[in-house]
Design a protein around this motif. Structure first.
Motif, PDB file in Angstrom:
ATOM      1  N   ILE A  22       0.817  -1.210   0.000  1.00  0.00           N
ATOM      2  CA  ILE A  22       0.000   0.000   0.000  1.00  0.00           C
ATOM      3  C   ILE A  22       0.854   1.264   0.000  1.00  0.00           C
ATOM      4  O   ILE A  22       0.656   2.175  -0.813  1.00  0.00           O
ATOM      5  CB  ILE A  22      -0.940   0.003   1.221  1.00  0.00           C
ATOM      6  N   ALA A  23       1.818   1.338   0.931  1.00  0.00           N
ATOM      7  CA  ALA A  23       2.567   2.577   1.136  1.00  0.00           C
ATOM      8  C   ALA A  23       3.841   2.296   1.925  1.00  0.00           C
ATOM      9  O   ALA A  23       4.168   1.135   2.206  1.00  0.00           O
ATOM     10  CB  ALA A  23       1.692   3.594   1.868  1.00  0.00           C
ATOM     11  N   GLY A  24       4.536   3.368   2.308  1.00  0.00           N
ATOM     12  CA  GLY A  24       5.780   3.241   3.050  1.00  0.00           C
ATOM     13  C   GLY A  24       5.706   3.887   4.417  1.00  0.00           C
ATOM     14  O   GLY A  24       5.146   4.982   4.568  1.00  0.00           O
ATOM     15  N   GLY A  25       6.285   3.210   5.413  1.00  0.00           N
ATOM     16  CA  GLY A  25       6.382   3.750   6.749  1.00  0.00           C
ATOM     17  C   GLY A  25       7.621   4.609   6.912  1.00  0.00           C
ATOM     18  O   GLY A  25       8.360   4.861   5.954  1.00  0.00           O
ATOM     19  N   VAL A  26       7.894   5.036   8.157  1.00  0.00           N
ATOM     20  CA  VAL A  26       8.963   6.004   8.396  1.00  0.00           C
ATOM     21  C   VAL A  26      10.354   5.456   8.076  1.00  0.00           C
ATOM     22  O   VAL A  26      11.286   6.235   7.871  1.00  0.00           O
ATOM     23  CB  VAL A  26       8.925   6.517   9.854  1.00  0.00           C
ATOM     24  N   ASN A  27      10.507   4.150   8.018  1.00  0.00           N
ATOM     25  CA  ASN A  27      11.814   3.571   7.671  1.00  0.00           C
ATOM     26  C   ASN A  27      11.912   3.225   6.194  1.00  0.00           C
ATOM     27  O   ASN A  27      12.776   2.448   5.785  1.00  0.00           O
ATOM     28  CB  ASN A  27      12.065   2.310   8.504  1.00  0.00           C
ATOM     29  N   SER A  28      11.052   3.805   5.390  1.00  0.00           N
ATOM     30  CA  SER A  28      11.006   3.522   3.957  1.00  0.00           C
ATOM     31  C   SER A  28      10.895   4.824   3.176  1.00  0.00           C
ATOM     32  O   SER A  28      10.452   5.841   3.709  1.00  0.00           O
ATOM     33  CB  SER A  28       9.798   2.615   3.649  1.00  0.00           C
TER      34      SER A  28
END
Length: 284
Positions: free
Chosen positions: A114-120
């Protein structure tokens, strides 16, 4: 006292440690919350980025917790999903809606389809845009906490019910999990809410004082109707001063001593979150 908490990981902890909902080791239990006159609690089903068979795991955790809380009169429970790797088709959105899921944290710290978190560095994918549309159609709230900035702005453009369940102000603490003033402004413009998190690494200095500074900063932006609580109880190692729901009266008292009115405190601790979720109540 009335209390509405936007985020606690209690179902995950009960499942992983094989403990009951009334176990004293939990930060959130009915006994510890006995002082509350009204209590509404968002309980997150947390699914790690690296979980094998994430949909099966989600079902196990949710089924176990629903069994445990059967017959318990309070709180009024709002189930949420933290980490949406199990959503591999838009059909899954309809399935989790039937399970009673009211909000979805799209990622944890990594990335998924879906999307990227803070480490991405990943932004919202084309599939992710379809998922947001499905969430909108089902009146499932879209939780912006844990997203990196690129995904945050991509999602906020599309989500009809955006909010941040457990995030603080970057102005107070520069942790990447916290929200910049630009992000805060967008949430407010979309009539969302921000649940202030108690995790010390997202704060700066003494816990009560830092939470007051976060509230003061949001008030300075005119966000009286957008501030809520998203404790992250049972999901993070907390300072002893605020390591369980039974410590909430102490926080309330501290903020009252700092000059916040009872009307404002009721908004922060209860009413703002209630009004936000009332927008989707007709679908339940």
């Amino acid at each position: 006292m009335r209390f509405f908490d936007l985020h606690a990981d209690t179902p995950y902890l009960c499942f992983e440690q094989n403990i009951a909902f009334n176990d004293f080791r939990l930060a959130v239990t009915p006994d510890k919350a006995d002082f509350l006159t009204e209590w509404r609690q968002c309980f997150a089903v947390f699914v790690r980025d690296d979980a094998e068979n994430p949909y099966s795991y989600y079902n196990e955790v949710l089924r176990d917790f629903k069994r445990q809380i059967s017959g318990i009169k309070k709180p009024k429970i709002y189930y949420t999903l933290e980490g949406a790797s199990l959503i591999d088709s838009t059909e899954k959105v309809f399935k989790i809606k039937k399970d009673g899921i009211r909000a979805v944290t799209l990622t944890w710290n990594g990335e998924n389809k879906i999307a990227g978190g803070v480490n991405s560095q990943k932004g919202l994918s084309p599939f992710g845009a379809e998922v947001i549309e499905a969430l909108n159609k089902n009146k499932i709230c879209c939780d912006l906490s844990h997203l990196n900035k690129k995904s945050f702005f991509d999602v906020t453009d599309r989500a009809e019910y955006p909010f941040a369940s457990h995030s603080n102000c970057s102005f107070i603490c520069k942790n990447p999990r916290n929200l910049t003033d630009e992000q805060i402004k967008l949430i407010a413009e979309r009539k969302g809410i921000i649940g202030l998190c108690f995790y010390p690494q997202f704060l700066s200095g003494e816990v009560f004082s830092s939470l007051y500074k976060n509230i003061y900063h949001l008030l300075s932006k005119g966000l009286e109707d957008n501030i809520s609580v998203g404790s992250d109880f049972d999901g993070a190692l907390m300072d002893k001063s605020l390591d369980g729901i039974d410590k909430i009266p102490a926080l309330y008292g501290y903020l009252e001593q700092k000059g916040l009115s009872k009307n404002l405190l009721d908004k922060i601790f209860y009413t703002n979150a209630l009004k936000f979720f009332d927008k989707t109540e007709d679908m339940i």
